[in-house]
Design a protein around this motif. Structure first.
Motif, PDB file in Angstrom:
ATOM      1  N   ARG A 124       0.810  -1.226   0.000  1.00  0.00           N
ATOM      2  CA  ARG A 124       0.000   0.000   0.000  1.00  0.00           C
ATOM      3  C   ARG A 124       0.844   1.278   0.000  1.00  0.00           C
ATOM      4  NH1 ARG A 124      -2.017  -3.521   3.330  1.00  0.00           N
ATOM      5  NH2 ARG A 124      -4.066  -4.403   2.964  1.00  0.00           N
ATOM      6  N   PRO A 125       1.943   1.330   0.780  1.00  0.00           N
ATOM      7  CA  PRO A 125       2.735   2.565   0.769  1.00  0.00           C
ATOM      8  C   PRO A 125       3.268   2.925  -0.611  1.00  0.00           C
ATOM      9  CG  PRO A 125       3.320   1.211   2.651  1.00  0.00           C
ATOM     10  CD  PRO A 125       2.429   0.369   1.775  1.00  0.00           C
ATOM     11  N   LEU A 126       3.591   1.915  -1.401  1.00  0.00           N
ATOM     12  CA  LEU A 126       4.066   2.164  -2.764  1.00  0.00           C
ATOM     13  C   LEU A 126       2.923   2.606  -3.659  1.00  0.00           C
ATOM     14  CD1 LEU A 126       6.107   1.939  -5.129  1.00  0.00           C
ATOM     15  CD2 LEU A 126       5.486  -0.465  -5.285  1.00  0.00           C
ATOM     16  N   VAL A 127       1.834   1.839  -3.637  1.00  0.00           N
ATOM     17  CA  VAL A 127       0.713   2.130  -4.525  1.00  0.00           C
ATOM     18  C   VAL A 127       0.177   3.538  -4.273  1.00  0.00           C
ATOM     19  CG1 VAL A 127      -1.653   1.477  -5.105  1.00  0.00           C
ATOM     20  CG2 VAL A 127       0.076  -0.286  -4.782  1.00  0.00           C
ATOM     21  N   ARG A 128       0.095   3.905  -3.012  1.00  0.00           N
ATOM     22  CA  ARG A 128      -0.501   5.188  -2.655  1.00  0.00           C
ATOM     23  C   ARG A 128       0.527   6.280  -2.402  1.00  0.00           C
ATOM     24  NH1 ARG A 128      -5.291   1.843   0.396  1.00  0.00           N
ATOM     25  NH2 ARG A 128      -6.199   1.209  -1.575  1.00  0.00           N
ATOM     26  N   ASN A 129       1.758   6.028  -2.834  1.00  0.00           N
ATOM     27  CA  ASN A 129       2.811   7.044  -2.833  1.00  0.00           C
ATOM     28  C   ASN A 129       2.896   7.749  -1.482  1.00  0.00           C
ATOM     29  OD1 ASN A 129       4.906   8.556  -3.879  1.00  0.00           O
ATOM     30  ND2 ASN A 129       3.574  10.081  -4.819  1.00  0.00           N
ATOM     31  N   SER A 130       2.997   6.971  -0.426  1.00  0.00           N
ATOM     32  CA  SER A 130       2.973   7.531   0.923  1.00  0.00           C
ATOM     33  C   SER A 130       4.166   8.428   1.216  1.00  0.00           C
ATOM     34  CB  SER A 130       2.920   6.395   1.939  1.00  0.00           C
ATOM     35  OG  SER A 130       1.762   5.596   1.762  1.00  0.00           O
ATOM     36  N   ALA A 131       5.307   8.145   0.615  1.00  0.00           N
ATOM     37  CA  ALA A 131       6.517   8.922   0.875  1.00  0.00           C
ATOM     38  C   ALA A 131       6.630  10.085  -0.103  1.00  0.00           C
ATOM     39  CB  ALA A 131       7.740   8.025   0.788  1.00  0.00           C
ATOM     40  N   ARG A 132       5.609  10.912  -0.135  1.00  0.00           N
ATOM     41  CA  ARG A 132       5.567  11.982  -1.152  1.00  0.00           C
ATOM     42  C   ARG A 132       6.197  13.273  -0.634  1.00  0.00           C
ATOM     43  NH1 ARG A 132       0.233  11.366   0.714  1.00  0.00           N
ATOM     44  NH2 ARG A 132      -0.255   9.957  -0.985  1.00  0.00           N
ATOM     45  N   PRO A 133       6.702  14.118  -1.541  1.00  0.00           N
ATOM     46  CA  PRO A 133       7.329  15.376  -1.129  1.00  0.00           C
ATOM     47  C   PRO A 133       6.345  16.490  -0.834  1.00  0.00           C
ATOM     48  CG  PRO A 133       7.496  15.150  -3.483  1.00  0.00           C
ATOM     49  CD  PRO A 133       6.863  13.876  -2.982  1.00  0.00           C
ATOM     50  N   GLY A 134       5.058  16.295  -1.163  1.00  0.00           N
ATOM     51  CA  GLY A 134       4.057  17.318  -0.869  1.00  0.00           C
ATOM     52  C   GLY A 134       4.363  18.642  -1.532  1.00  0.00           C
ATOM     53  N   PHE A 135       4.136  19.731  -0.789  1.00  0.00           N
ATOM     54  CA  PHE A 135       4.288  21.058  -1.390  1.00  0.00           C
ATOM     55  C   PHE A 135       5.742  21.415  -1.688  1.00  0.00           C
ATOM     56  CE2 PHE A 135       4.227  22.239   3.222  1.00  0.00           C
ATOM     57  CZ  PHE A 135       5.459  22.884   3.301  1.00  0.00           C
ATOM     58  N   LEU A 136       6.700  20.594  -1.246  1.00  0.00           N
ATOM     59  CA  LEU A 136       8.098  20.876  -1.567  1.00  0.00           C
ATOM     60  C   LEU A 136       8.411  20.640  -3.044  1.00  0.00           C
ATOM     61  CD1 LEU A 136       9.999  19.386   1.504  1.00  0.00           C
ATOM     62  CD2 LEU A 136       9.420  21.774   1.054  1.00  0.00           C
ATOM     63  N   GLY A 137       7.621  19.808  -3.701  1.00  0.00           N
ATOM     64  CA  GLY A 137       7.797  19.600  -5.133  1.00  0.00           C
ATOM     65  C   GLY A 137       8.682  18.418  -5.480  1.00  0.00           C
ATOM     66  N   PRO A 138       8.741  18.068  -6.770  1.00  0.00           N
ATOM     67  CA  PRO A 138       9.375  16.822  -7.213  1.00  0.00           C
ATOM     68  C   PRO A 138      10.874  16.746  -6.982  1.00  0.00           C
ATOM     69  CG  PRO A 138       8.751  18.183  -9.089  1.00  0.00           C
ATOM     70  CD  PRO A 138       8.112  18.797  -7.891  1.00  0.00           C
ATOM     71  N   ALA A 139      11.544  17.868  -6.761  1.00  0.00           N
ATOM     72  CA  ALA A 139      12.981  17.812  -6.516  1.00  0.00           C
ATOM     73  C   ALA A 139      13.309  17.132  -5.191  1.00  0.00           C
ATOM     74  CB  ALA A 139      13.583  19.215  -6.541  1.00  0.00           C
ATOM     75  N   TYR A 140      12.312  16.942  -4.335  1.00  0.00           N
ATOM     76  CA  TYR A 140      12.564  16.393  -3.004  1.00  0.00           C
ATOM     77  C   TYR A 140      11.887  15.043  -2.792  1.00  0.00           C
ATOM     78  CZ  TYR A 140      14.294  21.038  -2.647  1.00  0.00           C
ATOM     79  OH  TYR A 140      14.998  22.190  -2.904  1.00  0.00           O
ATOM     80  N   GLN A 141      11.586  14.370  -3.873  1.00  0.00           N
ATOM     81  CA  GLN A 141      11.073  13.007  -3.785  1.00  0.00           C
ATOM     82  C   GLN A 141      12.143  12.083  -3.227  1.00  0.00           C
ATOM     83  OE1 GLN A 141       8.639  11.492  -7.121  1.00  0.00           O
ATOM     84  NE2 GLN A 141       9.219  13.369  -8.153  1.00  0.00           N
ATOM     85  N   PRO A 142      11.732  10.932  -2.703  1.00  0.00           N
ATOM     86  CA  PRO A 142      12.737   9.965  -2.261  1.00  0.00           C
ATOM     87  C   PRO A 142      13.390   9.268  -3.437  1.00  0.00           C
ATOM     88  CG  PRO A 142      10.559   9.011  -2.079  1.00  0.00           C
ATOM     89  CD  PRO A 142      10.356  10.457  -2.481  1.00  0.00           C
ATOM     90  N   PHE A 143      14.556   8.734  -3.192  1.00  0.00           N
ATOM     91  CA  PHE A 143      15.130   7.749  -4.099  1.00  0.00           C
ATOM     92  C   PHE A 143      14.344   6.465  -3.833  1.00  0.00           C
ATOM     93  CE2 PHE A 143      18.682   5.989  -6.506  1.00  0.00           C
ATOM     94  CZ  PHE A 143      18.636   4.655  -6.163  1.00  0.00           C
ATOM     95  N   ARG A 144      13.702   5.935  -4.854  1.00  0.00           N
ATOM     96  CA  ARG A 144      12.824   4.784  -4.671  1.00  0.00           C
ATOM     97  C   ARG A 144      13.298   3.621  -5.529  1.00  0.00           C
ATOM     98  NH1 ARG A 144       7.319   6.804  -5.230  1.00  0.00           N
ATOM     99  NH2 ARG A 144       7.448   7.267  -3.015  1.00  0.00           N
ATOM    100  N   PRO A 145      14.264   2.853  -5.072  1.00  0.00           N
ATOM    101  CA  PRO A 145      14.745   1.723  -5.866  1.00  0.00           C
ATOM    102  C   PRO A 145      13.705   0.622  -5.961  1.00  0.00           C
ATOM    103  CG  PRO A 145      15.776   1.743  -3.719  1.00  0.00           C
ATOM    104  CD  PRO A 145      14.987   2.991  -3.812  1.00  0.00           C
ATOM    105  N   ASP A 146      13.755  -0.092  -7.041  1.00  0.00           N
ATOM    106  CA  ASP A 146      12.856  -1.219  -7.262  1.00  0.00           C
ATOM    107  C   ASP A 146      13.478  -2.448  -6.599  1.00  0.00           C
ATOM    108  OD1 ASP A 146      11.232  -3.228  -8.144  1.00  0.00           O
ATOM    109  OD2 ASP A 146      11.541  -2.861 -10.280  1.00  0.00           O
ATOM    110  N   ILE A 147      12.877  -2.892  -5.497  1.00  0.00           N
ATOM    111  CA  ILE A 147      13.421  -4.047  -4.775  1.00  0.00           C
ATOM    112  C   ILE A 147      12.560  -5.291  -4.980  1.00  0.00           C
ATOM    113  CG2 ILE A 147      14.567  -2.618  -3.053  1.00  0.00           C
ATOM    114  CD1 ILE A 147      12.272  -3.319  -1.121  1.00  0.00           C
ATOM    115  N   SER A 148      11.709  -5.272  -5.997  1.00  0.00           N
ATOM    116  CA  SER A 148      10.766  -6.379  -6.191  1.00  0.00           C
ATOM    117  C   SER A 148      11.473  -7.700  -6.488  1.00  0.00           C
ATOM    118  CB  SER A 148       9.782  -6.041  -7.313  1.00  0.00           C
ATOM    119  OG  SER A 148      10.461  -5.802  -8.535  1.00  0.00           O
ATOM    120  N   LYS A 149      12.660  -7.645  -7.078  1.00  0.00           N
ATOM    121  CA  LYS A 149      13.377  -8.882  -7.354  1.00  0.00           C
ATOM    122  C   LYS A 149      14.101  -9.397  -6.122  1.00  0.00           C
ATOM    123  CE  LYS A 149      14.002  -8.031 -12.301  1.00  0.00           C
ATOM    124  NZ  LYS A 149      14.976  -7.865 -13.411  1.00  0.00           N
ATOM    125  N   MET A 150      14.304  -8.520  -5.151  1.00  0.00           N
ATOM    126  CA  MET A 150      14.959  -8.916  -3.910  1.00  0.00           C
ATOM    127  C   MET A 150      13.944  -9.412  -2.885  1.00  0.00           C
ATOM    128  SD  MET A 150      17.490  -5.607  -3.626  1.00  0.00           S
ATOM    129  CE  MET A 150      18.389  -6.190  -2.197  1.00  0.00           C
TER     130      MET A 150
END
Length: 469
Positions: free
Chosen positions: A168-194
């Motif tokens: 759910r946290p991934l689907v609903r983008n829980s770790a969002r930067p909000g009003f700070l804008g896209p420059a402050y998004q998290p680094f979100r590596p794809d760990i699905s194979k791990m």
């Protein structure tokens, strides 16, 4: 998706580029601090090793089968599992957590987490705020995005914020930067194979409707090899599509710094190495691998025995320089077969928390790293007709450890059913105030400037937990 292609290369700058990184959604950058940011807060964190590991127990963990057993409650409330004593005299937690019980002196057990927004995501566990707060401006930023804003730099070889949540946290983008804008998004590596984590059918559709940018806001062309990354202009051309999505009202300056930091992070190799568990001592990997009592998962959406290795990955990322790492363990949404699923799932959490705390302690990192483990709400006292516990926003559990806090204590008291708080309610914002304090930040005094030019304090109506120092 970001791919480094080609064999390892040693360059004249001494950096080794490895064929490893397969990740997405980078959120880097940092602007000059707003005038309202106190200089001492900046000086206190900039060169420190302070960090936070934020563990989301996805779906809503139960009170009774974690840290608030009620052995004297009616059988239909207390359930199938009883309490066990801990290393703290007079304190009991669920029998499903014997390893945590053995080192309870390293934990703060909060039994009275209140004011849940009642939403099935991790946003409140990422920011302290409800989903709708400042929604017209883009919403409140996650803690990691705030730290990225305050302390990120184009010269960093590791991002301030890494999100390895799934479900759910991934689907609903829980770790969002909000009003700070896209420059402050998290680094979100794809760990699905791990770490395999099946999504419910409805969430798969939800993720598809949101599009690839929701999961990976930055996507480089696969032909962008290591040799091309060495040329800044080639990298910037690969990032041009982000510039086209951003207006020219000040955010473009942030995006320029985003590009600079992306260059440094992608070519330094530190993040690639941190994400590569094959570089870890096999004995340490085994320490973070829970024993399996069954070949069958608790449910098709649940984690397997290797899930504690997410905690190992978090430690490695912090060693690489990351300030905030968000992790999730699924699936606590036990509307049916609650006791069977919890009997498999809680020992994995127990094993992982014990491994993480003892590992950090052995490395001399525990006082610098704060661990929080919690969910979006608790579960209902009454077991439903399907043998499940439903959503219960009135009260839920929370674990704290590390961060130089006064541990070995219980905060709060619930009624005999673990249904209501009767002593010392603790809000999500209070916990965040404590996390920020452990990073050297007074969140009630530091303000961020919103898109309309107004100061917004990081937290309002919150106090750090006095009990933990």
């Amino acid at each position: 998706m970001i791919r480094f292609q080609g064999a390892p290369v040693q360059h004249c700058d001494g950096l080794t580029r490895r064929e490893f990184l397969n990740a997405g959604a980078i959120g880097f950058g940092g602007l000059t601090l707003a005038s309202l940011l106190k200089a001492e807060a900046y000086a206190g964190i900039k060169n420190s090793r302070k960090a936070v590991i934020n563990i989301h127990l996805d779906g809503g963990p139960p009170q009774w089968e974690t840290l608030d057993p009620k052995p004297n409650a009616p059988a239909e409330i207390r359930g199938e599992f009883g309490p066990i004593s801990t290393s703290i005299p007079g304190v009991q937690i669920s029998e499903l957590m014997p390893k945590v019980a053995s080192i309870a002196e390293q934990f703060v057990f909060i039994r009275t987490l209140v004011e849940s927004a009642g939403r099935h995501d991790a946003f409140q566990c990422q920011s302290g705020y409800g989903f709708k707060d400042l929604a017209s401006l883009g919403g409140r930023p996650a803690m990691g995005s705030v730290i990225n804003k305050l302390f990120g730099s184009p010269t960093d070889s590791a991002p301030a914020f890494v999100d390895i949540m799934q479900g759910r946290p991934l689907v609903r983008n829980s770790a969002r930067p909000g009003f700070l804008g896209p420059a402050y998004q998290p680094f979100r590596p794809d760990i699905s194979k791990m770490f395999e984590r099946e999504l419910e059918a409805g969430m798969k559709g939800e993720l598809r409707r949101l599009g690839a940018d929701h999961q990976m806001s930055l996507e480089l062309n696969e032909s962008l090899t290591v040799s091309r990354i060495d040329h800044r202009q080639s990298l910037l051309s690969g990032l041009d599509r982000i510039q086209r999505k951003v207006d020219a009202t000040g955010m473009m300056d942030a995006m320029d710094e985003f590009h600079q930091q992306a260059t440094g992070i992608l070519t330094s190799g530190k993040l690639a190495e941190a994400m590569d568990l094959s570089r870890e001592d096999p004995e340490v990997i085994q320490k973070f691998t829970a024993p399996s009592s069954s070949d069958k998962l608790a449910s098709y959406t649940s984690e397997g025995p290797n899930a504690p290795q997410k905690f190992l990955l978090a430690r490695r990322l912090i060693e690489a320089g990351v300030r905030v790492v968000s992790v999730s363990i699924s699936d606590f949404d036990t509307h049916r077969d609650h006791f069977g699923r919890i009997n498999t799932l809680m020992p994995i959490v127990d094993f992982g928390l014990h491994a993480l705390v003892t590992d950090l302690q052995e490395r001399g990192m525990l006082d610098d790293v704060t661990i929080v483990a919690w969910g979006e709400f608790g579960r209902t006292p009454k077991v439903n007709s399907n043998g499940g516990r439903d959503h219960w926003p009135r009260v839920g559990p929370c674990f704290l450890a590390g961060g130089g806090m006064k541990t070995g204590q219980v905060i709060g008291k619930t009624d005999r059913l673990a249904a209501e708080t009767i002593e010392r309610p603790v809000t999500y914002k209070d916990v965040f105030a404590t996390l920020y304090k452990n990073l050297g930040i007074d969140a009630s005094q530091v303000a961020l400037i919103d898109p309309q030019g107004r100061p917004q304090y990081i937290l309002d109506e919150a106090q750090p937990l006095a009990e933990v120092g």
